[in-house]
Design an enzyme around this catalytic site. Structure first.
Site, mmCIF file in Angstrom:
data_model
loop_
_atom_site.group_PDB
_atom_site.id
_atom_site.type_symbol
_atom_site.label_atom_id
_atom_site.label_comp_id
_atom_site.label_asym_id
_atom_site.label_seq_id
_atom_site.Cartn_x
_atom_site.Cartn_y
_atom_site.Cartn_z
ATOM 1 N N ASP A 172 0.856 -1.195 0.000
ATOM 2 C CA ASP A 172 0.000 0.000 0.000
ATOM 3 C C ASP A 172 0.887 1.239 0.000
ATOM 4 O O ASP A 172 1.703 1.424 0.901
ATOM 5 C CB ASP A 172 -0.888 -0.031 1.254
ATOM 6 C CG ASP A 172 -1.612 1.288 1.494
ATOM 7 O OD1 ASP A 172 -1.856 2.003 0.510
ATOM 8 O OD2 ASP A 172 -1.921 1.590 2.661
ATOM 9 N N HIS A 206 -3.677 -17.772 -3.940
ATOM 10 C CA HIS A 206 -4.594 -16.938 -3.158
ATOM 11 C C HIS A 206 -5.804 -17.710 -2.637
ATOM 12 O O HIS A 206 -6.526 -17.211 -1.783
ATOM 13 C CB HIS A 206 -5.087 -15.773 -4.020
ATOM 14 C CG HIS A 206 -5.976 -16.223 -5.137
ATOM 15 N ND1 HIS A 206 -5.491 -16.941 -6.211
ATOM 16 C CD2 HIS A 206 -7.314 -16.108 -5.328
ATOM 17 C CE1 HIS A 206 -6.498 -17.225 -7.019
ATOM 18 N NE2 HIS A 206 -7.615 -16.740 -6.519
ATOM 19 N N ASP A 207 -6.037 -18.912 -3.169
ATOM 20 C CA ASP A 207 -7.194 -19.722 -2.763
ATOM 21 C C ASP A 207 -6.818 -20.864 -1.828
ATOM 22 O O ASP A 207 -7.666 -21.702 -1.521
ATOM 23 C CB ASP A 207 -7.865 -20.335 -4.007
ATOM 24 C CG ASP A 207 -8.880 -19.405 -4.644
ATOM 25 O OD1 ASP A 207 -9.380 -18.500 -3.934
ATOM 26 O OD2 ASP A 207 -9.164 -19.570 -5.837
ATOM 27 N N ASN A 264 -0.557 4.515 -0.656
ATOM 28 C CA ASN A 264 -1.317 5.751 -0.405
ATOM 29 C C ASN A 264 -1.981 5.779 0.968
ATOM 30 O O ASN A 264 -2.821 6.627 1.244
ATOM 31 C CB ASN A 264 -2.338 6.005 -1.526
ATOM 32 C CG ASN A 264 -3.422 4.933 -1.558
ATOM 33 O OD1 ASN A 264 -3.345 3.946 -0.830
ATOM 34 N ND2 ASN A 264 -4.421 5.124 -2.410
ATOM 35 N N GLU A 281 -7.513 -22.313 -14.663
ATOM 36 C CA GLU A 281 -7.873 -22.924 -13.380
ATOM 37 C C GLU A 281 -8.937 -23.971 -13.711
ATOM 38 O O GLU A 281 -10.090 -23.629 -13.969
ATOM 39 C CB GLU A 281 -8.435 -21.886 -12.405
ATOM 40 C CG GLU A 281 -8.755 -22.522 -11.062
ATOM 41 C CD GLU A 281 -9.649 -21.662 -10.175
ATOM 42 O OE1 GLU A 281 -9.533 -21.785 -8.948
ATOM 43 O OE2 GLU A 281 -10.481 -20.895 -10.712
ATOM 44 N N ASP A 304 -10.121 -17.999 -14.666
ATOM 45 C CA ASP A 304 -10.767 -18.430 -13.431
ATOM 46 C C ASP A 304 -11.930 -19.386 -13.693
ATOM 47 O O ASP A 304 -12.773 -19.129 -14.564
ATOM 48 C CB ASP A 304 -11.283 -17.180 -12.700
ATOM 49 C CG ASP A 304 -11.957 -17.497 -11.386
ATOM 50 O OD1 ASP A 304 -11.247 -17.897 -10.454
ATOM 51 O OD2 ASP A 304 -13.195 -17.343 -11.301
ATOM 52 N N ASP A 324 -1.840 -1.480 -3.824
ATOM 53 C CA ASP A 324 -2.224 -0.755 -5.036
ATOM 54 C C ASP A 324 -1.201 -0.951 -6.161
ATOM 55 O O ASP A 324 -0.137 -1.536 -5.963
ATOM 56 C CB ASP A 324 -2.414 0.736 -4.714
ATOM 57 C CG ASP A 324 -1.290 1.303 -3.844
ATOM 58 O OD1 ASP A 324 -0.114 1.056 -4.177
ATOM 59 O OD2 ASP A 324 -1.582 1.972 -2.840
ATOM 60 N N ASP A 347 -6.088 -11.714 -14.294
ATOM 61 C CA ASP A 347 -7.113 -12.714 -14.039
ATOM 62 C C ASP A 347 -8.272 -12.462 -15.000
ATOM 63 O O ASP A 347 -8.674 -11.308 -15.198
ATOM 64 C CB ASP A 347 -7.617 -12.594 -12.592
ATOM 65 C CG ASP A 347 -7.589 -13.925 -11.868
ATOM 66 O OD1 ASP A 347 -8.229 -14.849 -12.382
ATOM 67 O OD2 ASP A 347 -6.932 -14.033 -10.826
#
Length: 561
Positions: free
Chosen positions: A21, A328-329, A23, A256, A199, A29, A98
């Site tokens: 991050d 991430h899953d 900001n 995926e 995905d 971001d 993605d």
């Protein structure tokens, strides 16, 4: 095999919300990603996959897209995205995004128009169906729990959503919709994107009869994937998708893919397959519970070894898979695939070596290269993930105590992989100056990039050596196209394989056991290429040796005569 530009590449997945991050709003971001491109280059990364950064209400962390042509303001602007593309190109790196086209957000313009006119043109962009006898059209349970069917307000119809109710499934039988999706994909590729991670793509083909299935739990519902498995003809849709988009751009695509019929593998990744590659989930599937996370089995080493090596032999006949330890899953691999005695830096290096040197395209997930681990969760309220909250409820409904349900989520939750990236031992692990959107793993003072940069023997610096070996001029050909030949499969605690071609033979051998192991070689040591306990140059293994001694958690990569 026709050689493609992506065959010898190493990829890295960024979960933008948790990366960096800049900001001060507690959310990662695009500017944070741009600032770390040199870091990724130093790791040897060629392809960067960004989890969704499109405009979204974030019911499912951006996998519910409300505008395919816009960047979510939480992440930045389209100008910053264009800058990211340009800066990556300067470093000879590729960006892939993605692609979420099985479903969209209920806030998408198409769905909003469908709700206004449930018998009109846009209703056919989705699956609007009449109920049966006052009930939904069929008895499917969504991936996130509850019925797959949600009432269309003010009508006797329901719409299908295989994920959250805010993620209506798109009707791929509608040619007009398909053309709109192809236009969108080509718009991004024209921008300079190098490809996509695609995905949940197998779900696009439905059994349009939507038959009921035998209930598989107390709720009287059946898992929705049973309907997907009963559908025929997904390959025709995937070929049309490829020919209208990816093929024109020589784009890299990684699917995926779950619920594929085994005999379809060559159609997916063969010479003219639907995709460049698909993820190899053979290890992750070993902890699928029969009813959910609460009855997920522990990973057994022998079963894990057999799954990985078996998948290698099967895949080699047709093409490449993408090899992962985590994403991430999934929970963190260091906490999932390593026995307790190996959940340390040596064990983490060992696991990384076994994965990165397999045949296929290595994908490293953010934080994997420093050995990030599962967090400790004290309450269900600390989680953000919709799936975790559903699994917690399912565990309680099955009779587990709150402590037991929380323990199951702690072991399996995908929020383990979504805790902020640990850059330093400063506040919030250097991820943000604000309150982070998800809690930081409390071990960040011990495990972080800044500390590991200074330590030549750190997990991070080992990963750099590992990736450099895979991509080196001398061994790139072998590690890209060479065969994977399983070895020592009957030796307890040993995970080993040869990578070999007509010119070279390299043994990757790892001791997952808790005691020292002795390995008799088929041949002799010509050179030690990598060791997780010593610099290869200082290795105690002597040239010409016909036997190897491996400490617990030791891995060796050896050129064999």
């Amino acid at each position: 095999m026709e050689r493609k530009w992506w065959h010898d590449k190493v990829a890295y997945q960024i979960y933008p919300k948790s990366f960096l991050d800049t900001n001060g709003d507690g959310i990662g971001d695009l500017r944070g990603i741009i600032s770390k491109l040199d870091y990724l280059k130093s790791l040897g990364i060629d392809i960067i996959w960004l989890s969704p950064i499109y405009k979204s209400p974030f019911v499912d962390q951006g996998y519910d897209i409300s505008d395919y042509y816009a960047i979510a303001e939480e992440f930045g602007t389209m100008e910053e995205f264009d800058e990211l593309l340009a800066e990556a190109k300067k470093r000879d790196m590729h960006i892939i995004m993605d692609l979420v086209i099985n479903h969209c957000s209920d806030k998408h313009e198409w769905f909003q128009k469908a709700l206004k006119d449930p018998d009109g043109e846009y209703a056919d962009y989705f699956y609007f169906r009449k109920g049966k006898n006052g009930n939904p059209p069929s008895n499917y349970r969504s991936y996130f729990g509850g019925s797959c069917w949600e009432k269309v307000p003010g009508t006797d119809k329901y719409y299908l959503h295989m994920f959250a109710k805010e993620q209506p499934d798109l009707n791929w039988e509608n040619e007009k919709l398909r053309q709109k999706l192809y236009e969108m994909i080509n718009w991004w590729l024209d921008k300079g994107l190098s490809g996509f991670r695609i995905d949940a793509i197998i779900n696009i083909k439905k059994n349009l009869d939507f038959p009921d299935f035998e209930p598989d739990a107390e709720d009287g519902l059946a898992a929705c994937y049973k309907m997907v498995e009963s559908a025929e003809g997904v390959g025709e849709l995937l070929e049309e998708l490829k020919n209208n988009t990816f093929k024109k751009y020589d784009a890299f695509t990684v699917g995926e893919v779950f619920n594929m019929k085994p005999e379809e593998l060559p159609e997916f990744i063969g010479e003219n397959g639907h995709f460049s590659t698909i993820f190899d989930f053979c290890a992750q599937c070993l902890s699928d519970g029969e009813h959910g996370w609460y009855d997920a089995p522990e990973i057994d080493f022998d079963t894990w070894r057999k799954a990985i090596l078996g998948s290698q032999l099967e895949t080699e006949k047709y093409g490449f898979k993408a090899n992962i330890i985590e994403n991430h899953d999934e929970p963190r691999g260091a906490s999932r695939f390593l026995p307790k005695h190996a959940q340390n830096p040596a064990g983490i290096k060992m696991l990384g070596t076994v994965s990165v040197l397999l045949r296929g395209i290595p994908f490293i997930y953010q934080g994997q290269e420093i050995g990030m681990q599962n967090a400790k969760w004290n309450s269900i309220d600390e989680y953000d993930d919709i799936s975790t909250k559903d699994q917690y409820k399912a565990a309680l409904a099955a009779g587990l105590s709150k402590e037991q349900a929380l323990a199951a989520c702690g072991r399996m939750s995908r929020d383990n992989a979504r805790t902020p990236m640990q850059w330093s031992d400063e506040a919030n692990a250097g991820f943000t100056t604000a309150k982070p959107w998800l809690k930081v793993n409390e071990n960040y003072k011990a495990i972080n990039v800044a500390a590991q940069e200074k330590d030549p023997s750190s997990v991070l610096n080992y990963y750099r050596r590992l990736v450099a070996l895979r991509k080196s001029d001398e061994y790139k050909e072998l590690f890209t196209y060479g065969r994977c030949v399983p070895a020592y499969e009957d030796t307890d605690g040993i995970m080993a394989y040869y990578r070999e071609d007509e010119n070279k033979r390299v043994l990757v051998v790892a001791n997952f056991g808790s005691k020292e192991a002795q390995i008799r070689l088929d041949g002799s040591v010509k050179k030690v290429l990598l060791s997780n306990t010593n610099d290869a140059e200082k290795s105690t293994v002597s040239v010409g040796a016909s036997e190897l001694k491996l400490e617990s958690c030791e891995v060796l990569v050896v050129l064999v005569k």
